[in-house]
Design a protein around this motif. Structure first.
Motif, short mmCIF file in Angstrom:
data_model
loop_
_atom_site.label_atom_id
_atom_site.label_comp_id
_atom_site.label_asym_id
_atom_site.label_seq_id
_atom_site.Cartn_x
_atom_site.Cartn_y
_atom_site.Cartn_z
N GLY A 1 15.37 -15.38 -7.59
CA GLY A 1 13.76 -15.59 -7.41
C GLY A 1 13.14 -14.19 -6.81
O GLY A 1 11.75 -14.42 -6.75
N HIS A 2 13.93 -13.48 -6.39
CA HIS A 2 13.33 -12.20 -5.88
C HIS A 2 12.98 -11.40 -7.09
O HIS A 2 13.68 -11.21 -8.14
N VAL A 3 12.22 -10.25 -6.71
CA VAL A 3 11.89 -9.20 -7.70
C VAL A 3 12.28 -7.95 -7.28
O VAL A 3 12.00 -7.39 -6.13
N ALA A 4 13.05 -7.15 -7.97
CA ALA A 4 13.65 -5.93 -7.62
C ALA A 4 12.59 -4.93 -7.21
O ALA A 4 11.42 -4.80 -7.98
N LEU A 5 12.52 -4.28 -6.00
CA LEU A 5 11.33 -3.45 -5.60
C LEU A 5 10.93 -2.46 -6.94
O LEU A 5 9.91 -2.09 -6.79
N GLY A 6 11.97 -1.78 -7.32
CA GLY A 6 11.77 -0.52 -8.41
C GLY A 6 11.06 -1.37 -9.65
O GLY A 6 10.10 -0.59 -10.03
N THR A 7 11.21 -2.49 -9.91
CA THR A 7 10.79 -3.20 -11.13
C THR A 7 9.28 -3.28 -10.84
O THR A 7 8.43 -3.12 -11.51
N ALA A 8 8.98 -3.86 -9.72
CA ALA A 8 7.60 -4.08 -9.16
C ALA A 8 6.77 -2.82 -9.02
O ALA A 8 5.60 -2.86 -9.67
N LEU A 9 7.22 -1.73 -8.69
CA LEU A 9 6.49 -0.57 -8.60
C LEU A 9 6.52 -0.20 -10.14
O LEU A 9 5.21 0.50 -10.37
N SER B 1 3.03 -2.34 8.24
CA SER B 1 1.54 -2.45 8.74
C SER B 1 0.57 -2.61 7.68
O SER B 1 -0.55 -2.71 8.04
N ALA B 2 0.98 -2.58 6.41
CA ALA B 2 0.03 -2.63 5.36
C ALA B 2 -0.38 -4.24 5.19
O ALA B 2 0.35 -4.95 5.39
N PRO B 3 -1.50 -4.45 4.49
CA PRO B 3 -1.91 -5.83 4.59
C PRO B 3 -1.05 -6.82 4.05
O PRO B 3 -0.94 -8.08 4.58
N LEU B 4 -0.31 -6.47 2.71
CA LEU B 4 0.54 -7.52 2.28
C LEU B 4 1.70 -7.85 3.36
O LEU B 4 1.77 -9.06 3.16
N ARG B 5 2.29 -7.10 3.99
CA ARG B 5 3.18 -7.51 4.95
C ARG B 5 2.99 -7.73 6.16
O ARG B 5 3.59 -8.72 6.68
N ARG B 6 1.76 -7.26 6.82
CA ARG B 6 1.33 -7.56 7.92
C ARG B 6 0.75 -8.98 8.13
O ARG B 6 1.04 -9.57 9.05
N HIS B 7 0.14 -9.36 6.97
CA HIS B 7 -0.16 -10.76 6.79
C HIS B 7 0.76 -11.78 6.32
O HIS B 7 0.25 -13.01 6.13
N ARG B 8 2.10 -11.42 6.11
CA ARG B 8 3.07 -12.22 5.68
C ARG B 8 2.87 -12.70 4.28
O ARG B 8 3.10 -13.94 4.25
N LEU B 9 2.08 -12.11 3.46
CA LEU B 9 1.81 -12.37 2.03
C LEU B 9 2.98 -11.88 1.22
O LEU B 9 3.11 -12.66 0.04
N LEU B 10 3.80 -11.03 1.50
CA LEU B 10 4.99 -10.60 1.00
C LEU B 10 5.88 -10.17 1.69
O LEU B 10 5.70 -9.68 2.76
N LEU B 11 7.27 -10.57 1.38
CA LEU B 11 8.36 -10.39 1.91
C LEU B 11 9.17 -9.38 1.30
O LEU B 11 9.41 -9.45 0.27
N VAL B 12 9.77 -8.24 2.02
CA VAL B 12 10.60 -7.24 1.54
C VAL B 12 12.14 -7.84 2.09
O VAL B 12 12.23 -7.79 3.57
N HIS B 13 13.04 -7.80 1.08
CA HIS B 13 14.44 -8.21 1.79
C HIS B 13 15.23 -7.10 1.50
O HIS B 13 15.09 -6.46 0.56
N GLY B 14 16.35 -6.86 2.41
CA GLY B 14 17.44 -6.04 2.05
C GLY B 14 17.03 -5.00 3.21
O GLY B 14 15.80 -4.51 3.53
N ASP B 15 18.06 -4.32 3.58
CA ASP B 15 17.83 -2.92 4.60
C ASP B 15 18.67 -1.80 4.11
O ASP B 15 18.88 -0.97 4.84
N GLY B 16 19.19 -2.03 2.66
CA GLY B 16 20.08 -0.72 2.24
C GLY B 16 18.74 0.21 1.48
O GLY B 16 17.76 0.50 2.18
N PRO B 17 19.24 0.96 0.50
CA PRO B 17 18.26 2.18 0.09
C PRO B 17 17.02 1.33 -0.65
O PRO B 17 17.02 0.26 -0.72
N TRP B 18 15.96 2.02 -0.32
CA TRP B 18 14.85 1.46 -0.86
C TRP B 18 14.37 0.86 -2.06
O TRP B 18 14.00 -0.21 -2.12
N LEU B 19 15.15 1.52 -3.29
CA LEU B 19 14.94 0.79 -4.51
C LEU B 19 15.76 -0.32 -4.48
O LEU B 19 15.85 -0.96 -5.54
N GLY B 20 16.71 -0.52 -3.61
CA GLY B 20 17.70 -1.58 -4.01
C GLY B 20 17.24 -2.93 -3.18
O GLY B 20 17.73 -4.05 -3.25
N ARG B 21 15.91 -2.81 -2.47
CA ARG B 21 15.39 -3.95 -1.94
C ARG B 21 14.74 -4.83 -2.90
O ARG B 21 14.40 -4.32 -4.02
#
Length: 668
Positions: A104-112, A131-151
């Motif tokens: 149910g998650h979307v690859a970060l690279g695909t979204a970009l 600190s950006a609006p999407l994440r600051r307001h909990r509208l979008l969650l980023v999962h993973g702590d590996g390489p940027w495009l692997g999240r």
């Protein structure tokens, strides 16, 4: 919502066409994607261009949380797998994974890629920065702590639910939400004016008994904004204060409400000896909606770089409190004498509503009308809010206190002062200026068993509050400075819980200061000095009990509003004590009548000792299979004197024979 999903389909189709033109692009995944595109276009046709933006939840969300067109595109890509399984499959295949591999998650690279952002661009990282609006307001969650495009990206369930038209609140917010009726007070108008001028954070200091929550709710009501009132003290233990505030702020933004946060100071400073959790302050300031925080403490300048607008909530005037009770109990004659003490209970408007609801439930279960007694019982059960940390209620009343008239009248006067404290404080700072609290302090002095502890229960029950006895073993510490820290925790918790603070054996803590001969004397004096200052700042009710009044420091007398002496009972008082204790065990043994005059004159003991005698006689009578009579009471009195190491009075009931011995296996 429809046109945004159609736009995501267009983005997916464009990405598929781009990949199809690449050399050696044909593989099973691409074939599946090309087959999915017509299905997606059929499921999500282009919406009308003139779709009413006022009814578009996406547009409303963007306006409230400050999202631009690119933020919305990123959000909708993350939402897509939750609203259409085929879209989820397409996004998985674009990301190079099998169907449902992303869960149910979307690859970060695909979204970009779909949003036209370069995976290594600074703008891409800025859009998804914490600190950006999407994440600051909990509208979008980023999962993973590996390489940027692997999240991966995911839209929270509550956000998806809101966008599809479901406004069932977030479970965390539902657990923290409390009712709060607004009141029309000058402070509420001040808060409303600040919100109207664009002030994003207002802090209302609400001392014990002050209607901080009602002031905040009333301010939003004045502006025609629905208040969402949450209490951070109700959040699960594993949830941090900052997370709870952020989720509540998101909820308020989605439903178009103003946010009222109770227990702000307790979330920032969980205990006096712990550092402040400044992430809570940051979360309050990051909210996309106006926030009114409420706490018992004043705002500490070190909590934030910029001071929020601070407003002091004053206690409800009696007339306004009467209006609140009248609103919750329509038809009740609140001016009648039997309701007077109920209306005088020091409850906030929200507590009044909760008390009446509980009283109605009790009345329905017991098939009784909702009257003063039932409402007082409900207030006693709901008043302290300390759960299992406090002893159970005794439902003790003044009629249970067997005292000389003078002492009894003083206890009644203490209760009356506490009940009318708000009316007096509304007239001005009668307790004095210079940081002095508005609390009441009383000393109960007298020998053991004279009724001091029972009187403390009578006071707390009459006020609808829990009694908070101080465990001296957990307070006194041999290490320098630790006793003061422990005492600060006690006072802080008593103020937070709105309870009656009770120091039994008070002389062990409040002893006289002495001449300093060594370091132990100096530190002991510091403890007493701290107590003197802290008692003077206390905003609640504090009761001290001691057998040795002469051992108390003389400076405490000025800080005490009542000093009530509980004398050893005289003959008439002892007669009343015997009758009161034996009333619960009637009928008595008619063949061995109790001589109350003889007991009152012959047993020169305090009320606690008389209770022990009656209790021992009850067990003896039950073991013998009979009822209490004079012989069982005389035998129990002789044993009590022996236990106390005291000599029996002249005569010692010598002419009263002992009761018949209990037979083995005898039953009452």
């Amino acid at each position: 919502m429809r046109r945004h999903l159609a736009h995501v389909v267009t983005q997916v189709a464009g990405a598929v066409d781009l990949r199809a033109r690449a050399p050696q692009a044909h593989d099973e995944a691409l074939d599946r994607l090309r087959a999915l595109v017509p299905v997606l276009r059929a499921d999500h046709p282009e919406a009308d261009a003139d779709e009413d933006a006022d009814t578009d939840r996406v547009a409303a969300l963007a306006e409230i949380f400050g999202l631009d067109a690119l933020d919305v595109r990123l959000l909708m890509v993350a939402v897509a797998p939750d609203v259409d399984a085929n879209l989820g499959t397409a996004l998985d295949l674009l990301g190079g994974s099998g169907p449902t591999a992303m869960g149910g998650h979307v690859a970060l690279g695909t979204a970009l890629e779909l949003c036209g952002l370069g995976s290594g661009s600074a703008e891409a990282r800025a859009r998804l920065h914490p600190s950006a609006p999407l994440r600051r307001h909990r509208l979008l969650l980023v999962h993973g702590d590996g390489p940027w495009l692997g999240r991966t990206l995911q839209a929270p369930d509550r956000v998806v639910g809101h966008l599809v038209g479901d406004d069932t609140p977030d479970p965390l917010v539902a657990a923290m939400t409390v009712p709060a009726g607004g009141v029309d007070l000058p402070e509420a108008h001040s808060v409303a004016r600040a919100v109207e001028l664009g002030v994003r954070l207002v802090y209302v200091r609400s001392p014990l008994g002050a209607p901080g929550a009602a002031v905040a709710a009333g301010a939003f009501g004045t502006l025609g904004i629905r208040p969402l009132v949450v209490d951070l003290r109700r959040r699960p233990a594993e949830t941090g204060g900052a997370s709870a505030v952020a989720v509540a702020a998101r909820e308020a933004g989605m439903v178009g409400a103003g946010l009222v946060v109770l227990g702000v100071d307790d979330a920032i400073v969980a205990a006096p000896d712990q550092p402040a959790d400044l992430s809570v302050v940051e979360a309050l300031g990051d909210a996309a909606v106006p926030v009114v925080g409420v706490g018992h403490r004043g705002w500490d300048r070190g909590w934030s770089r910029d001071l929020p607008l601070c407003v002091e909530a004053t206690r409800l005037p009696p007339a306004v409190r009467g209006q609140v009770w009248d609103r919750e109990l329509p038809g009740a004659d609140l001016a009648a004498a039997e309701w007077r003490d109920v209306v005088g209970l020091r409850l906030e408007p929200g507590d009044v509503a909760s008390t009446v609801r509980y009283a109605r439930m009790l009345g329905a279960v017991r098939d009784e009308p909702v009257g003063p007694a039932l409402v007082r019982e409900a207030a006693r059960r709901l008043g302290g809010g300390a759960g299992g940390r406090l002893p159970g209620r005794t439902s003790a009343t003044l009629s249970d206190l067997v005292l000389p008239d003078t002492a009894r009248q003083q206890v009644a006067q203490l209760i009356s002062w506490a009940q009318h404290r708000d009316a007096v404080l509304a007239q001005g700072p009668v307790h004095g200026q210079g940081g002095k609290g508005s609390g009441l302090a009383a000393l109960f002095s007298g020998g053991p068993g004279t009724g001091k502890t029972l009187a403390a229960h009578v006071v707390s029950d009459a006020l609808g509050l829990d009694l908070y006895p101080v465990d001296l073993s957990s307070v006194v510490d041999k290490y320098v400075g630790e006793t003061e820290k422990n005492l600060e925790r006690v006072f802080h918790e008593a103020e937070s819980l709105n309870v009656v603070l009770f120091f039994d054996e008070a002389d062990s803590l409040f002893g006289s200061r002495s001449e300093v001969r060594d370091s132990r004397d100096r530190y002991a004096n510091l403890e007493v000095s701290y107590l003197l200052q802290r008692m003077e700042q206390f905003d609640g009710i504090v009761l001290l009990a001691t057998n040795l009044r002469a051992n108390l420091d003389a400076a405490f007398s000025r800080r005490l509003h009542f000093v009530i002496h509980f004398p050893d009972p005289d003959v008439p008082t002892r007669r009343s004590l015997w009758r009161q204790h034996l009333t619960h065990l009637e009928p008595l043994d008619a063949s061995d009548p109790v001589d109350f005059d003889l007991l009152a004159e012959g047993v020169e003991l305090a009320g606690g000792d008389i209770r022990n005698i009656v209790m021992a006689a009850a067990y003896d009578a039950a073991a013998a299979g009979g009822r209490i009579g004079m012989r069982t009471l005389a035998a129990a009195a002789r044993r009590e004197y022996a236990k106390l190491g005291r000599r029996m009075p002249p005569g010692g009931f010598a002419d009263i024979p002992p009761p018949a011995p209990a037979l083995p296996g005898a039953r009452g």
